[in-house]
Design a protein around this motif. Structure first.
Motif, PDB file in Angstrom:
ATOM      1  N   THR A 223       2.031   7.493   8.042  1.00 56.15           N
ATOM      2  CA  THR A 223       1.226   6.101   8.056  1.00 56.15           C
ATOM      3  C   THR A 223      -0.134   6.305   8.959  1.00 56.15           C
ATOM      4  O   THR A 223      -0.247   7.542   9.769  1.00 56.15           O
ATOM      5  N   GLY A 224      -0.799   5.487   8.920  1.00 50.04           N
ATOM      6  CA  GLY A 224      -2.209   5.369   9.830  1.00 50.04           C
ATOM      7  C   GLY A 224      -1.579   5.254  11.238  1.00 50.04           C
ATOM      8  O   GLY A 224      -0.284   4.934  11.513  1.00 50.04           O
ATOM      9  N   ASN A 225      -2.517   5.678  12.285  1.00 47.29           N
ATOM     10  CA  ASN A 225      -1.718   5.740  13.836  1.00 47.29           C
ATOM     11  C   ASN A 225      -1.094   4.309  14.105  1.00 47.29           C
ATOM     12  O   ASN A 225      -1.776   3.442  13.939  1.00 47.29           O
ATOM     13  N   VAL A 226      -0.007   4.610  14.678  1.00 46.11           N
ATOM     14  CA  VAL A 226       0.812   3.292  15.146  1.00 46.11           C
ATOM     15  C   VAL A 226       0.543   3.646  16.692  1.00 46.11           C
ATOM     16  O   VAL A 226       0.922   4.720  17.233  1.00 46.11           O
ATOM     17  N   MET A 227       0.329   2.651  17.381  1.00 48.00           N
ATOM     18  CA  MET A 227      -0.033   2.868  18.812  1.00 48.00           C
ATOM     19  C   MET A 227       1.258   2.289  19.864  1.00 48.00           C
ATOM     20  O   MET A 227       2.011   1.572  19.381  1.00 48.00           O
ATOM     21  N   VAL A 228       1.269   3.124  20.798  1.00 47.58           N
ATOM     22  CA  VAL A 228       2.360   2.832  21.829  1.00 47.58           C
ATOM     23  C   VAL A 228       2.086   1.676  22.847  1.00 47.58           C
ATOM     24  O   VAL A 228       3.128   1.368  23.518  1.00 47.58           O
TER      25      VAL A 228
ATOM     26  N   LEU B 106       0.812  -1.278   0.072  1.00 49.59           N
ATOM     27  CA  LEU B 106       0.023  -0.061   0.009  1.00 49.59           C
ATOM     28  C   LEU B 106       0.753   1.272  -0.112  1.00 49.59           C
ATOM     29  O   LEU B 106       0.694   2.250  -0.929  1.00 49.59           O
ATOM     30  N   TYR B 107       1.921   1.262   0.916  1.00 48.43           N
ATOM     31  CA  TYR B 107       2.750   2.456   1.061  1.00 48.43           C
ATOM     32  C   TYR B 107       3.452   2.751   0.028  1.00 48.43           C
ATOM     33  O   TYR B 107       4.021   3.927  -0.546  1.00 48.43           O
TER      34      TYR B 107
ATOM     35  N   GLY C 175       7.667   2.541   1.766  1.00 49.21           N
ATOM     36  CA  GLY C 175       7.032   3.931   1.669  1.00 49.21           C
ATOM     37  C   GLY C 175       7.912   4.854   1.402  1.00 49.21           C
ATOM     38  O   GLY C 175       7.667   6.095   1.149  1.00 49.21           O
ATOM     39  N   GLY C 176       9.235   4.569   1.382  1.00 53.26           N
ATOM     40  CA  GLY C 176      10.162   5.805   1.147  1.00 53.26           C
ATOM     41  C   GLY C 176      10.820   5.612  -0.358  1.00 53.26           C
ATOM     42  O   GLY C 176      11.807   6.534  -0.742  1.00 53.26           O
ATOM     43  N   LYS C 177      10.165   4.882  -1.305  1.00 53.05           N
ATOM     44  CA  LYS C 177      10.552   4.958  -2.642  1.00 53.05           C
ATOM     45  C   LYS C 177      10.294   6.364  -3.233  1.00 53.05           C
ATOM     46  O   LYS C 177       9.454   7.041  -2.779  1.00 53.05           O
ATOM     47  N   ASN C 178      10.883   6.606  -4.362  1.00 54.21           N
ATOM     48  CA  ASN C 178      10.701   7.521  -5.214  1.00 54.21           C
ATOM     49  C   ASN C 178      10.937   9.067  -4.425  1.00 54.21           C
ATOM     50  O   ASN C 178      10.055   9.939  -4.592  1.00 54.21           O
TER      51      ASN C 178
END
Length: 405
Positions: free
Chosen positions: A57-62, A43-44, A91-94
């Motif tokens: 990103t969507g929320n990442v919980m702690v 997706l990313y 997700g860091g491509k391009n």
């Protein structure tokens, strides 16, 4: 005159290739161990290759014991570092800046996921039955310090995994937002009362992150312009918090608003119309801070995007749902292939039911589209509200019908 494809340089020198920011949408794609999966990577990567300058990103919980919804990714330690590295690389491509949004739900953790949620004060969510959300327990001062450390540690792991920035989720009625609101936060200690005290939790998180992540790593916040609650977090208070964070050196502020009690962030626009949410607030904020300010919500045409940039009402164009329908929207605009996108208003065929489940249906619909993108399938646009409801129940059972963003 600013262009959508002009570079943006953050205060710390980080260079963003264009003015498109893909705002956070909860993917609910984590496995049963709350780990990111290959679905996240696909997706990313699609969003990265689609041309956005920043992808959040969507929320990442702690905290594994405090989920906002089923399918949340949780980061408490480095056990999933290899998976996180894969996500960051995809997700860091391009030349895309992939930023991790870090969050804790506080009292907005459904009863089925958290029997005793924690919050600044023991104040139950209104508008929801006791079967959906339990009354929260007020955090102790020691627990607050521990949560500050959890936010900081998750940010450190994000950097180690290769994410290019982080975003503190301070909007939509989650824990940071609860501390800021005098409606949800009625503490009598150093974390409650005055606005200075109510923002202490957020300020400690930011200062701790900055100390450990260094001056060159982007730290941003998503915060409410207001929570639309009487006696809650007002626009005037929001401006003061934003000004404080700007002085402390935060790199970017994304504007949103509302919470589960007043879910303004779920609002749909009619086909062919536009309402750019919080644009007037953004103008006020940009007049008092000298850092990038991003408006998310309501942009549906090339014309409105260009005007907002050129009139200095926003530093970037924040997009969420449109990018779940057209993941390469920035590329299409660059090629001159797209000037307008309409988000469908779904219906069950019953006005009564639409009024009851309208916002949930919308969220489920876009989750369904994100899953299709992650699986390499074409987006399937329609207006049938029953399809996303059945999809959510099939994926997550009755828990999938709980309120979420």
């Amino acid at each position: 005159m600013l262009n959508l494809f002009d570079e943006l340089i953050l205060p710390n020198g980080t260079r963003i290739k264009n003015r498109f920011l893909k705002s956070a949408m909860s993917e609910i794609m984590a496995n049963r161990q709350n780990q990111p999966t290959e679905l996240h990577n696909k997706l990313y990567q699609a969003w990265a290759e689609g041309g956005s300058g920043i992808v959040v990103t969507g929320n990442v919980m702690v905290d594994r014991n405090a989920l906002g919804e089923p399918g949340n990714v949780v980061i408490e330690d480095e056990r999933d570092l290899d998976r996180l590295k894969q996500w960051a690389a995809a997700g860091g491509k391009n030349n895309t800046q992939l930023w991790m949004q870090i969050n804790h739900p506080g009292r907005q953790s459904p009863r089925s996921l958290s029997k005793e949620p924690v919050a600044p004060s023991a104040i139950r969510l209104s508008n929801y039955s006791k079967q959906l959300f339990s009354k929260p327990r007020a955090l102790t001062s020691e627990e607050i310090k521990e949560l500050v450390e959890r936010f900081i540690k998750t940010a450190q792991i994000a950097k180690k995994a290769g994410f290019k920035g982080v975003q503190i989720h301070g909007a939509h009625g989650y824990l940071v937002s609860q501390f800021l609101s005098a409606h949800a936060n009625q503490r009598k200690d150093e974390y409650g009362g005055s606005l200075e005290n109510r923002m202490r939790f957020l300020v400690e998180i930011y200062i701790g992150m900055r100390k450990r992540l260094g001056p060159d790593f982007p730290i941003s916040i998503k915060m409410n312009a207001t929570d639309f609650n009487d006696g809650g977090f007002s626009e005037a208070e929001s401006l003061q918090v934003a000004e404080k964070l700007a002085k402390l050196g935060i790199d970017l502020i994304e504007i949103s608003g509302g919470n589960y009690e007043n879910p303004k962030m779920f609002k749909e626009t009619e086909k062919g119309t536009e309402e750019i949410f919080f644009i007037n607030y953004s103008e006020k904020l940009k007049a008092i801070v000298d850092i990038p300010v991003v408006v998310t919500g309501g942009f549906r045409s090339l014309k409105s995007m260009e005007e907002a940039l050129q009139q200095n009402k926003t530093s970037m164009i924040g997009l969420a749902r449109p990018l779940a329908l057209v993941p390469d929207l920035p590329n299409q605009i660059f090629k001159g292939e797209l000037t307008q996108i309409d988000t469908p208003r779904l219906t069950t065929g019953s006005k009564f039911l639409d009024g009851k489940v309208g916002s949930l249906v919308g969220i489920s619909y876009y989750e369904q589209q994100m899953l299709r993108i992650a699986k390499g399938l074409e987006v399937k646009q329609h207006r049938n509200a029953w399809l996303p409801l059945f999809h959510t129940m099939r994926s997550h059972g009755l828990n999938g019908l709980l309120p979420r963003r």
